[in-house]
Every structure is written in structure tokens, then in C-alpha cells.
Design an enzyme around this catalytic site. Structure first.
Site, PDB file in Angstrom:
ATOM      1  N   CYS A 233       0.866  -1.161   0.000  1.00  0.00           N
ATOM      2  CA  CYS A 233       0.000   0.000   0.000  1.00  0.00           C
ATOM      3  C   CYS A 233       0.913   1.224   0.000  1.00  0.00           C
ATOM      4  CB  CYS A 233      -0.918   0.114   1.202  1.00  0.00           C
ATOM      5  SG  CYS A 233      -1.938  -1.326   1.468  1.00  0.00           S
TER       6      CYS A 233
ATOM      7  N   ARG B 250       3.643  -0.135  -4.998  1.00  0.00           N
ATOM      8  CA  ARG B 250       3.436  -0.666  -3.644  1.00  0.00           C
ATOM      9  C   ARG B 250       2.115  -1.435  -3.515  1.00  0.00           C
ATOM     10  NH1 ARG B 250       6.862   1.819   0.057  1.00  0.00           N
ATOM     11  NH2 ARG B 250       5.500   1.161   1.751  1.00  0.00           N
TER      12      ARG B 250
ATOM     13  N   TRP C 218      -2.723  -2.802  -1.591  1.00  0.00           N
ATOM     14  CA  TRP C 218      -2.415  -4.216  -1.831  1.00  0.00           C
ATOM     15  C   TRP C 218      -3.121  -4.962  -0.707  1.00  0.00           C
ATOM     16  CZ3 TRP C 218       0.273  -8.089   0.878  1.00  0.00           C
ATOM     17  CH2 TRP C 218       0.616  -9.228   0.126  1.00  0.00           C
TER      18      TRP C 218
ATOM     19  N   ASN D 136      -1.186   1.956   5.934  1.00  0.00           N
ATOM     20  CA  ASN D 136      -0.323   0.929   5.346  1.00  0.00           C
ATOM     21  C   ASN D 136       0.220   0.087   6.495  1.00  0.00           C
ATOM     22  OD1 ASN D 136       1.640  -0.536   3.933  1.00  0.00           O
ATOM     23  ND2 ASN D 136       3.154   1.087   4.139  1.00  0.00           N
ATOM     24  N   GLY D 137       0.014  -1.214   6.435  1.00  0.00           N
ATOM     25  CA  GLY D 137       0.493  -2.090   7.502  1.00  0.00           C
ATOM     26  C   GLY D 137      -0.572  -3.116   7.821  1.00  0.00           C
TER      27      GLY D 137
ATOM     28  N   GLU E 263      16.548 -17.677  -9.639  1.00  0.00           N
ATOM     29  CA  GLU E 263      16.124 -16.302  -9.919  1.00  0.00           C
ATOM     30  C   GLU E 263      15.398 -16.223 -11.265  1.00  0.00           C
ATOM     31  OE1 GLU E 263      15.625 -13.819  -8.340  1.00  0.00           O
ATOM     32  OE2 GLU E 263      15.598 -12.139  -9.727  1.00  0.00           O
TER      33      GLU E 263
ATOM     34  N   LYS F 158      11.534 -14.963 -11.718  1.00  0.00           N
ATOM     35  CA  LYS F 158      11.188 -13.871 -12.630  1.00  0.00           C
ATOM     36  C   LYS F 158      10.103 -14.306 -13.598  1.00  0.00           C
ATOM     37  CE  LYS F 158      12.661 -11.378 -11.134  1.00  0.00           C
ATOM     38  NZ  LYS F 158      13.359 -10.704 -10.076  1.00  0.00           N
TER      39      LYS F 158
ATOM     40  N   GLU G  22       6.665 -14.838 -11.899  1.00  0.00           N
ATOM     41  CA  GLU G  22       6.157 -13.575 -11.375  1.00  0.00           C
ATOM     42  C   GLU G  22       5.494 -12.726 -12.462  1.00  0.00           C
ATOM     43  OE1 GLU G  22       9.389 -11.236  -9.871  1.00  0.00           O
ATOM     44  OE2 GLU G  22       8.103 -10.078  -8.554  1.00  0.00           O
TER      45      GLU G  22
ATOM     46  N   LYS H   9       5.486  -4.319  -4.635  1.00  0.00           N
ATOM     47  CA  LYS H   9       6.951  -4.327  -4.600  1.00  0.00           C
ATOM     48  C   LYS H   9       7.526  -4.406  -3.186  1.00  0.00           C
ATOM     49  CE  LYS H   9      10.978  -2.600  -6.901  1.00  0.00           C
ATOM     50  NZ  LYS H   9      11.300  -3.922  -7.465  1.00  0.00           N
TER      51      LYS H   9
END
Ligand code: AGP
Length: 584
Positions: free
Chosen positions: A2, A27, A72, A96-97, A456, A460, A463, A579
Site C-alpha cells: 500500500c 506498492r 495491496w 499501510n500495515g 532467480e 522472474k 512472477e 513491490k
């Protein structure tokens, strides 16, 4: 996750808030909302979907004071109703949290009240409304004292011509601008608005009106917080002619490597002190940051011969790890705000370990905990998928392994940015991307350091394309994963070292004999020639086994990007993700 932004201006607030939310969308992007205050009246719009869903409403929101949020979802599905701001009585808030005790608080204070949303955040505004007796800050302090979890909260109240903020374990920055004053989750929201920012500390409160910003500690005593330059500028947030941030940021990997090397000296002196007598190293992080730790484990054990583990931060923090004052814990995080990584670093610090942060965010929570910060100088990374920060992290960790081994490894990195740029510009990955886009599952294989890169590459691809994918050590294939291979499956095999090339080639043969399709990412002519008739070959520059992750990873990132675009996915904002994961 968020993103939140609030302001008190000498001009209309809604368009500035909208612009700030657009910059914070990395975010979270499942719903968004804005509340403004005009002549003592609150106006609120909130919509499910990306921030652009608010665009048509911005002109209808008058008032010079306001707050905004891009979400989010954690508690409560993405919907108009669950979108922030939430309001009650004279208040509207953005949060946010996570409020971990919201169920208990609701039962205790509002047993018979039907809340409007399913969120944990609505309790905050209900409590503010309940405990408000005419003083905004005392009410906010009372509410904060009841909350467990993490929070960055920005509030507007019809009695106050400004905004108030409080933070605990979720970030809030404040900044003064030409048109008024601001609070936000992160610097990009204030790019072009504030040249300087201050970072609030846990327990801080702020009152922000058009005339100024006042910061208070947890006892509501006035405090000063350091003023720092805002490193996010409109110029470094631009797409620079690229269709997506992901491509732009992959192209910036060479610069991330050279800039990270150029600033390493700022940490070197302190690192030499802190590394003396270290007998164990633990590298910790999440996602891509953890994967860069896997690469660095190899460096540290190879060059320094010090036992080293890479640990997923969310596991490490709960496993009662064996660490003492001779352990070096290296917390790796692009954002410096990932809750698990921050808490892993805190645990290490409390256990008397020596703590180093490797981060792209110089003012983040992580930097406040670490004894020494190794800067990753990748510049702002907007795409949810980490790319250039991975390159910067590996460069920084490679140089750290030099300090631990008493060797200066700088010279060996000098040629890498050019080879990386060559890979970005000249590597043809279209056939591999095509193969992956048509596969039911893609298995990334490698041995030793190539296995770390395979993990990785797999992260990627899944995702940004949503194709099921796993990374495996090539030798493990026959111990189970081979059962998944058929004519619809594909393997991408990374082979960069002569030492284990034959072994990895065995894995290629095993996949081919089960009718799976294979692509090989290699710098070795012999392997390329042997397999070219049966597999798709992507030839990359040779820079030696240890530095190869800085090159092979770029090829894998380009593949993931191309697959996402081919399948019409948004590579910058993959579904369900955000992110900075500032909650557990
Ligand atoms: C990478 O592509 C991911 N988006 C994710 O795994 C990320 O690396 C992880 O959340 C850690 O973030 P951090 O580096 O900001 O701590």
C-alpha cells in the site's frame, strides 16, 4: 504494501495526490482512493482497480487538504468498499500495515457495530472517532497505543486544516514543498514536489499544515528529524522511451553494477573493522534478494573460506538461529523495508551479531538497524520484478567477499558492465521466450552458481508471466522433478562453467529423452555446438564462472519480460503482488 500520500497545500490537493499515488502504485494496485477536506466537509472517492480508476473524479474533489491510498489487499478482498480512505464521524484515514489485534479491538469497543468494510484498517478510524475529545494528536496517540502490528497512518479531521501522521514499522516520510507540505510512504510520491525529505522514526507523530511540519516523539515532545535530499526525481522515474519499467531497468543493470562498485568505498573502512574475527556469515533476504544471497554464499565460501549460509528472512527470524558476536549477518533488501528482512536484521542485532545491510534505499528501516550499510546504487526500481537491483546486490556482495577474504576484487569487476550491456543489447531470446510462452511449465536448471541463477530466472518468469515454474539443481532432476517432464514442458538450463558443464548436459539429455523442450543459456562454445541441433541455444559473453550470474541473469530477465509481453501480461504490475512487502 500500500502506498499513502497526504498533503496540505496552497492549491487544490486532489490532482497532486493522484499524481503521488501513480508514483506509488508499485506498492499495491488493487484499489485506490482519495479523501479531501474543503470548508470542513470531507469528500471521498474510492475504486477497485488501479489508480487510474480515480482519474475522472479528481476534478470533483475540491479542497487544499487531502489523503490518498493505493492498496495491496491483506484483510478483505479488493473492492470499492475495502478501498481506503475509511471514514467515521469527523475523520478519514489511510493506512499501510497490518493491525493484528483488530478483531479483539472490535469485540472490545464496538461489539454491536456493523463495520462497513472487511479490512483491519477500519478499526483505526472507528477508534479515532470514539476517543476524540477535540485534540487530534492526543486522540491519535491513544489509538496508536491500542494497536498491535505495523502502521503508517495519515488522517484528516474536519476540525483541522491539515493532516496528521503516525508510524510504527511501516514507512512515512515528510517533506516541505513550494506549494505546501506532504507526507508519503516513499520518496517517488514527492518527486518534483520536495527536494528534501525527513524520515519519521517508529513512534513518531507529525502534524502537517500549509505553513509547516511539526514532528513529535511517542510522548508528544517536539523532535527534529534529519533533512535529507529526495533522491527520486521526475527524470529518474521516467520510462525513457521504454514500453515498460522492467525493460528500462534491465537495461540499467550495467549502470547499477558500475555505480555500486563506485560507491563501495563509502562502506569499506567500516566493513574492514566489522569483518575482523568473523567466523560465520549468514546472508538473509526474501525473493530476489535471497537469491542474490545464494550467489554470494558461493563467493564468501570460495574466497574467504568462512562458513556461510543463505537464509530466507521469513524463516530465519523464527528459527532461533545460532548466532553470536562473531557472526556476520548480511541483510539484503532492495527496498530496505521488507518486514521479514527488517525483523531478521533486528533479531541478529539483538543477538549481538554484527549486522550489514545491502540495500538500494539509503534511508530505509534496514539502514537504521545495520552497523554498516553497503549501498546498492541501482537508482529507483519501479517494476515489481527486481532486475537491476539483483545485479547491484551481487556486485556489492562480491566486493564484500573481497573484504572478508582480505583481497581487493574491484579489478575483476571492471569489464562486467560492458559485458552486461552487450548481453542486454545483443542477446536474442525470442525463440526461448516463444518456447516458454507455449509451455505448461518451465523448469530452470543449473549446477552450483548456475543453480542460484536458475532459481532467480524461475522466480522472474512465474512472477511476470504466471506460467508455473521451478528452479532446480540439475542433478536433482532425476530425484523427482523428471516426472513432470512431457512434450508440453520446457527446461531452461544455465551452463557457464566448464567444471560442471558435462553434468548439466546430462540433465539436458534427460529432458530431451522425455520429449521436453530445452533451451540452454551458455557462454561455452563446446556446449553450444554439441546441443545446437536439439536445443535452443542462447549464447552469452564469457566472464568466468563466478561473475557469470551478472550476465546469465540478464538473459533470463529478458526471457521473462518477453514472455510476459507475448502473453499480454503487465510485467511492471503482476497480479496479486506489490513491490515492498512491509507486512508479514
Ligand atoms: C522480485 O522480483 C520480487 N518482486 C520479490 O521477490 C522481492 O525481491 C522481495 O519481495 C524482496 O524485496 P526487497 O528486496 O525490497 O526486500
Amino acid at each position: 504494501m500500500c502506498g499513502i500520500v497526504g498533503c496540505a497545500l496552497r492549491r487544490r490537493a486532489s490532482d497532486i495526490i493522484y499524481g503521488g499515488l501513480k508514483q506509488l502504485e508499485y506498492r499495491g494496485y488493487d484499489s485506490a482512493g482519495i479523501a479531501t477536506l474543503s470548508k470542513g466537509q470531507l469528500s471521498i472517492v474510492k475504486r477497485q482497480g488501479k489508480v487510474r480508476m480515480l482519474e475522472s473524479c479528481v476534478d470533483d474533489l475540491s479542497g487544499n487538504v487531502g489523503i490518498g491510498h493505493t492498496r495491496w489487499a491483506t484483510h478483505g478482498k479488493p473492492s470499492d468498499v475495502n478501498a481506503h480512505p475509511h471514514s467515521a464521524g469527523k475523520f478519514a484515514i489511510v493506512h499501510n500495515g497490518i493491525i493484528e489485534n483488530f478483531t479483539e479491538l472490535k469485540q472490545k469497543y464496538f461489539p454491536d457495530v456493523q463495520f462497513l468494510s472487511d479490512t483491519d484498517s477500519e478499526i483505526i478510524v472507528r477508534l479515532l472517532d470514539k476517543f476524540y475529545e477535540g485534540g487530534l494528536l492526543p486522540a491519535l496517540k491513544k489509538v496508536a497505543s491500542l494497536l498491535s502490528g505495523s502502521y503508517a497512518i495519515v488522517v484528516i479531521c474536519t476540525d483541522y486544516d491539515g493532516i496528521a501522521a503516525v508510524k510504527y514499522k511501516s514507512p512515512v516520510i515528510v517533506g516541505r514543498g513550494a506549494d505546501g507540505n506532504f507526507a508519503a510512504s516513499d520518496a517517488p510520491a514527492l518527486a518534483g514536489l520536495c527536494r528534501e525529505i525527513s524520515v519519521l522514526e517508529d513512534g513518531d507523530f507529525a502534524l502537517i499544515d500549509c505553513a509547516g511540519i511539526s514532528v513529535f516523539d511517542n510522548d508528544l515532545n517536539p523532535v527534529e528529524r534529519k533533512i535529507r535530499p529526495n533522491l527520486a526525481t521526475p527524470a529518474n522515474l521516467e520510462l525513457a522511451g521504454c514500453p515498460h519499467y522492467m525493460l528500462k531497468e534491465i537495461r540499467e543493470s550495467p549502470r547499477a553494477i558500475s555505480n555500486t562498485c563506485a560507491v563501495f568505498h563509502t562502506a569499506e573502512g567500516e566493513l574492514k573493522k566489522i569483518c575482523g574475527g568473523v567466523n560465520r556469515v549468514i546472508l538473509t533476504g526474501c525473493g530476489t534478494a535471497y537469491n542474490s544471497g545464494l550467489v554470494a554464499k558461493r563467493y564468501i565460501e570460495q574466497f574467504a573460506r568462512i562458513p556461510c549460509e543463505a537464509e530466507i528472512a521469513g524463516e530465519f527470524r523464527y528459527k532461533n538461529p545460532v548466532i553470536d558476536e562473531n557472526t556476520l549477518v548480511v541483510a539484503i533488501s532492495q527496498s530496505g523495508e521488507t518486514a521479514d528482512t527488517v525483523e531478521a536484521a533486528r533479531l541478529a542485532k539483538n543477538s549481538k551479531a554484527r549486522v550489514v545491510a545491502v540495500t538500494n534505499a539509503p534511508y530505509s528501516q534496514l539502514t537504521g538497524i545495520a552497523d554498516v550499510v553497503i549501498p546498492v546504487a541501482a537508482g529507483p526500481e519501479i517494476c515489481v520484478a527486481a532486475t537491476k537491483s539483483y545485479a547491484g546486490q551481487i556486485a556489492a556482495l562480491y566486493l564484500l567477499s573481497g573484504v572478508l577474504s582480505g583481497r581487493d576484487l574491484t579489478e575483476s569487476l571492471l569489464q562486467i558492465p560492458a559485458l552486461c550491456a552487450q548481453t542486454v543489447e545483443n542477446t536474442d531470446i525470442s525463440a526461448v521466450a516463444d518456447m516458454c510462452a507455449r509451455s505448461s511449465g518451465v523448469y530452470f536448471l543449473g549446477r552450483d552458481i548456475d543453480f542460484a541463477v536458475a532459481l532467480e530466472g524461475s522466480l522472474k518468469l512465474k512472477e511476470v508471466s504466471y506460467i508455473p515454474s521451478e528452479g532446480y539443481p540439475a542433478g536433482e532432476l532425476k530425484h523427482g522433478t523428471l516426472a513432470l517432464i512431457d512434450e508440453n514442458a520446457a527446461a531452461v538450463v544455465v551452463i557457464t562453467g566448464e567444471r560442471l558443464a558435462g553434468k548439466s548436459k546430462n540433465a539436458v539429455e534427460q529432458v530431451l529423452s522425455r520429449k521436453g523442450k530445452v533451451a540452454v543459456i551458455t557462454c561455452l562454445d563446446g556446449i553450444a555446438n554439441e546441443l545446437k541441433d536439439r536445443a535452443t541455444i542462447v549464447k552469452i559473453p564469457d566472464c568466468g564462472e563466478f561473475l557469470s550470474p551478472l550476465i546469465s541473469s540478464v538473459a533470463l530477465q529478458l526471457i521473462a519480460y518477453k514472455v510476459a509481453v507475448t502473453l499480454n501480461r503487465d510485467p511492471d504490475k503482476p497480479r496479486n503482488l506489490a513491490k515492498s512487502v512491509t507486512v508479514e
